[in-house]
Enzyme design. Structure first.
Site, short mmCIF file in Angstrom:
data_model
loop_
_atom_site.label_atom_id
_atom_site.label_comp_id
_atom_site.label_asym_id
_atom_site.label_seq_id
_atom_site.Cartn_x
_atom_site.Cartn_y
_atom_site.Cartn_z
N CYS A 147 -8.99 -36.12 20.27
CA CYS A 147 -9.07 -35.11 21.45
C CYS A 147 -9.39 -34.18 19.92
CB CYS A 147 -7.62 -34.35 21.38
SG CYS A 147 -6.13 -35.79 22.27
N ARG A 158 -3.39 -45.28 13.77
CA ARG A 158 -2.04 -44.76 14.04
C ARG A 158 -0.67 -46.11 13.47
NH1 ARG A 158 -2.49 -43.72 20.68
NH2 ARG A 158 -3.50 -42.07 20.69
N GLN A 190 -9.21 -46.86 22.04
CA GLN A 190 -8.99 -46.39 23.16
C GLN A 190 -10.91 -45.71 24.52
OE1 GLN A 190 -7.14 -42.44 23.08
NE2 GLN A 190 -5.05 -43.71 23.00
N ASP A 234 -11.88 -43.36 25.81
CA ASP A 234 -11.24 -41.79 25.70
C ASP A 234 -12.13 -40.84 26.44
OD1 ASP A 234 -8.99 -40.10 25.73
OD2 ASP A 234 -9.34 -40.30 23.18
N HIS A 255 -12.43 -36.52 27.93
CA HIS A 255 -12.36 -35.39 27.48
C HIS A 255 -12.71 -34.72 28.61
CE1 HIS A 255 -10.17 -37.07 23.83
NE2 HIS A 255 -8.99 -36.20 24.59
N LYS A 297 1.13 -35.43 32.25
CA LYS A 297 -0.08 -36.53 32.48
C LYS A 297 1.07 -36.95 33.64
CE LYS A 297 2.29 -39.29 27.91
NZ LYS A 297 2.33 -40.52 28.42
N HIS A 310 -7.58 -34.88 29.15
CA HIS A 310 -6.80 -36.47 28.62
C HIS A 310 -7.54 -37.70 29.24
CE1 HIS A 310 -5.81 -33.74 25.18
NE2 HIS A 310 -5.83 -32.80 25.87
ZN LIG Z 1 -6.96 -36.03 23.97
#
Ligand SMILES: [Zn+2]
Length: 411
Positions: free
Chosen positions: A102, A131, A149, A151, A153, A237, A283
């Site tokens: 992000c 992580r 991920q 991912d 945005h 979410k 997200h």
């Molecule tokens: Zn994010």
């Protein structure tokens, strides 16, 4: 037990967890990398079709970036210790291993001017994140410390929430359908009003975000369960909980609505009135992480992947050494047609080679001897042990390329 992805990962030569690497940091062998590549390419193509653009950001960030996003204060225990070398004179400039995309995508958005006309801006990335999970919780690929991920945005105007939620939702369902994952439920994950200190953002903002997300899910007409206390620290979410062939639940996809990070970073776009307005962020991740999703599909398919995903799609098996030359010709012809194929040149008996290929869950075994070489044919056996018999090479190519193209689960 037979479906355990750690066991199958070893047997099918997909990935390796070595004592010489940190726990939870898997390495992928050629067949495992091929599987990853197929999974990610498919999501990438689908994302492009749905209007997402791909970006690339590195694995390092600065502490100050994570202070701005507030991850530093809410997520720090999941981050690896910071790296501060001789050249970084303050903590703010010290390096962090990226635990999230992000802040990076937000920085990319902020680097450009945006008018209301070009919104939504949809940045997607396959990014490996780090992580610092507790050692005791690490299991094979299902929970790792280096996860990739898929991912994205989406930076958008307030009037675009429903449309962008739908887009992310529909994309997710399309991907589930391709994998044959038909059993899932949807969680609307909300803030726990008793523990407001664990979240960032005012009551007003949370009310706005939660009611907007609820309205977006309601409009889809799907069933969902509201779960208190499962929201991200910056917003509510929707999570997709998938049940695999054994009925076990995996949390995969997520769609999150965020009014807080745009505030933290002071994001803007120029609206129709000529003034700077604040965008909203979605997200979202489709398969969640490549590693975790791979663990799930290994167990779901018990290693017998659909043809389009199979690391090796066909194994050519020469009956005797004198058939190796023709076997190589078959391999080259299939490769040219885009099929992933190998030749088993070992001096084992034909039956042993067939059995080994079946154990490796390779969809097609193509046995070739004198007759096949003379007829430009292959004797096709399926991993299910079904015997299709002698087939002209051209017909086999047509069959397999159609199945790959359709991402069919047939053989
Ligand atoms: Zn994010």
């Amino acid at each position: 037990q037979k479906r355990d992805h750690r066991k199958l990962g070893r047997e099918l030569k997909l990935f390796v967890l070595s004592e010489d690497l940190p726990a939870g940091v898997p390495m992928f062998l050629p067949r495992g990398e091929t599987l990853r590549y197929q999974m990610e390419s498919y999501v990438r193509e689908t994302q492009e079709r749905y209007g997402y653009q791909h970006v690339w950001t590195a694995h390092l960030g600065k502490v100050r970036l994570y202070k701005t996003s507030k991850h530093w204060f809410t997520y720090r225990e999941n981050m690896f210790p910071v790296m501060q070398g001789e050249q970084e004179t303050s903590e703010d400039d010290a390096y962090v291993l990226k635990p999230m995309n992000c802040p990076h995508h937000i920085t990319l958005y902020k680097s450009q001017m945006h008018s209301y006309r070009e919104l939504p801006v949809r940045y997607a990335e396959f990014a490996t994140l780090y992580r610092y999970e507790k050692a005791g919780t690490l299991t094979g690929l299902a929970r790792v410390r280096s996860l990739t991920q898929d991912d994205a945005h989406v930076f958008m105007r307030p009037d675009q929430i429903q449309e962008e939620f739908d887009r992310a939702f529909n994309l997710t369902i399309e991907v589930f359908n391709t994998y044959g994952l038909e059993d899932y439920w949807i969680s609307l994950s909300l803030r726990d009003p008793q523990k407001k200190e664990e979240y960032v953002g005012s009551d007003d903002v949370w009310e706005k975000a939660e009611s907007a997300l609820r309205a977006a899910v309601d409009a889809k007409g799907v069933e969902y369960k509201a779960v208190i206390g499962e929201a991200a620290f910056y917003g509510p979410k929707v999570d997709f909980m998938v049940r695999d062939a054994l009925g076990r639940e995996w949390q995969c996809s997520t769609i999150q609505l965020d009014f807080v990070q745009p505030e933290n970073f002071g994001l803007e776009y120029i609206a129709e009135d000529g003034q700077a307005h604040r965008p909203i962020i979605i997200h979202r991740a489709v398969t969640g992480s490549t590693e975790r999703f791979m663990a799930m599909i290994i167990e779901h398919f018990a290693g017998a992947f659909p043809v389009w995903l199979s690391p090796v799609q066909a194994m050519v098996i020469p009956i005797a050494d004198r058939h190796i030359e023709y076997a190589n010709k078959v391999m080259e012809t299939l490769k040219a047609a885009g099929v992933r194929v190998e030749v088993d040149t070992r001096s084992e008996r034909m039956n042993a080679k067939v059995r080994d290929a079946q154990m490796q869950k390779i969809p097609y075994m193509l046995v070739v001897g004198d007759k096949e070489a003379a007829d430009n044919a292959v004797a096709v056996r399926l991993r299910t042990n079904e015997n299709l018999g002698a087939t002209p090479l051209a017909s086999f190519i047509e069959r397999v390329t159609n199945i790959i193209k359709a991402k069919s689960r047939d053989l």
